[in-house]
Design an enzyme around this catalytic site. Sequence first.
Site, PDB file in Angstrom:
ATOM      1  N   ASN A  12       1.012  -1.124   0.070  1.00 58.67           N
ATOM      2  CA  ASN A  12       0.194   0.045  -0.055  1.00 58.67           C
ATOM      3  C   ASN A  12       0.941   1.210  -0.017  1.00 58.67           C
ATOM      4  O   ASN A  12       1.479   1.583   0.943  1.00 58.67           O
ATOM      5  CB  ASN A  12      -0.814  -0.067   1.141  1.00 58.67           C
ATOM      6  N   LYS A  14      -0.164   4.166  -0.127  1.00 56.98           N
ATOM      7  CA  LYS A  14      -0.723   5.406   0.569  1.00 56.98           C
ATOM      8  C   LYS A  14      -0.365   6.589  -0.398  1.00 56.98           C
ATOM      9  O   LYS A  14      -0.608   6.550  -1.665  1.00 56.98           O
ATOM     10  CB  LYS A  14      -0.092   5.359   1.883  1.00 56.98           C
ATOM     11  N   HIS A 102      -9.665   0.400   5.065  1.00 54.06           N
ATOM     12  CA  HIS A 102      -8.356   0.760   5.855  1.00 54.06           C
ATOM     13  C   HIS A 102      -8.528   2.163   6.892  1.00 54.06           C
ATOM     14  O   HIS A 102      -9.374   2.638   6.809  1.00 54.06           O
ATOM     15  CB  HIS A 102      -7.280   1.367   4.741  1.00 54.06           C
ATOM     16  N   GLU A 104      -7.232   4.309   7.955  1.00 54.00           N
ATOM     17  CA  GLU A 104      -7.160   5.820   7.658  1.00 54.00           C
ATOM     18  C   GLU A 104      -8.331   6.117   7.004  1.00 54.00           C
ATOM     19  O   GLU A 104      -8.678   7.355   7.222  1.00 54.00           O
ATOM     20  CB  GLU A 104      -5.876   5.977   6.965  1.00 54.00           C
ATOM     21  N   GLU A 174      -4.979  -5.608  10.367  1.00 52.06           N
ATOM     22  CA  GLU A 174      -4.008  -4.262  10.664  1.00 52.06           C
ATOM     23  C   GLU A 174      -4.360  -3.799  12.211  1.00 52.06           C
ATOM     24  O   GLU A 174      -5.625  -2.733  12.023  1.00 52.06           O
ATOM     25  CB  GLU A 174      -4.201  -3.216   9.695  1.00 52.06           C
ATOM     26  N   GLY A 180       2.556   2.010  10.866  1.00 50.39           N
ATOM     27  CA  GLY A 180       3.561   3.011  10.712  1.00 50.39           C
ATOM     28  C   GLY A 180       4.327   3.522  11.909  1.00 50.39           C
ATOM     29  O   GLY A 180       5.135   4.392  11.994  1.00 50.39           O
ATOM     30  N   SER A 220       3.805  -2.603  10.165  1.00 47.52           N
ATOM     31  CA  SER A 220       5.218  -2.504  10.231  1.00 47.52           C
ATOM     32  C   SER A 220       5.551  -3.770   9.854  1.00 47.52           C
ATOM     33  O   SER A 220       6.506  -4.253  10.646  1.00 47.52           O
ATOM     34  CB  SER A 220       5.612  -1.966  11.588  1.00 47.52           C
TER      35      SER A 220
END
Length: 258
Positions: A12, A14, A102, A104, A174, A180, A220
């Site tokens: 991904n 992003k 996702h 986000e 996730e 991240g 990560s």
Amino acid sequence: MTTPRTPLMAGNWKMNLDWKQGLALVEELGDQLKGFDTDKVETVVLPPFVDIRTVQVAVDAGKLPIAYGAQDISAHESGAFTGEVSGAMLKALGATYVAVGHSERRQYHGEDEQVTGAKVKAAFAAGLTPILCVGEPLEERKAGNHVPYTLAQLTGGIEGLTAEQAEKIVIAYEPVWAIGTGEVAGADDAQEVCHALREALREQYGDVVADAVRVLYGGSVKSSNVVELMGKADVDGALVGGASLKAEEFAKIAGYQG
């Protein structure tokens, strides 16, 4: 370990890389994957919308062993939805996958289970494979609610799907606190949730669907931890963030041979 499910490593990107940078990355990734048995692991990149056409040309011209898709999809087929991109548009670019739900998108765009479920259905309607993302924030993990929290996201995302559709979906676990941050859920922690997700599918759709669905871990992921993660029975691949922006590192992840 042996599994009938082909591992899937999805990168991904992003909101990173313009089309020139994306071209350089995917071409380098294709070079890095030479020598790997790409029939054993499926490699996918999820670039920003503006890079997809460039990736399509590079993959087709170079016959690269890379599939590609998008990071989001509109729940609508077409019409007055400024800024949105439909499944048909993605399919016309040769995309095969699309990330849905996702964290986000959930956090910054307020996408709830109703929206996520609609986008999963839109993906199937367009002939795309949705990668449904689920995962808990840190407070839910600390409270011990991580399994029911992620199962509720799964339930909302797959509501109304036929068994045939459910068998094709990809689930990506996730944990939000690991995205991240450099923090990684231990392999046993990842297995706990991935197993629970598979068993929920088994309860609703039966063994054939549950044993076919690929469940990924994301958060990560690096070449240094992918082997341990992939050693778990219910982890079938990875949804990779920052490491997918480095061709050599992502190739080491995608080149996992089991």
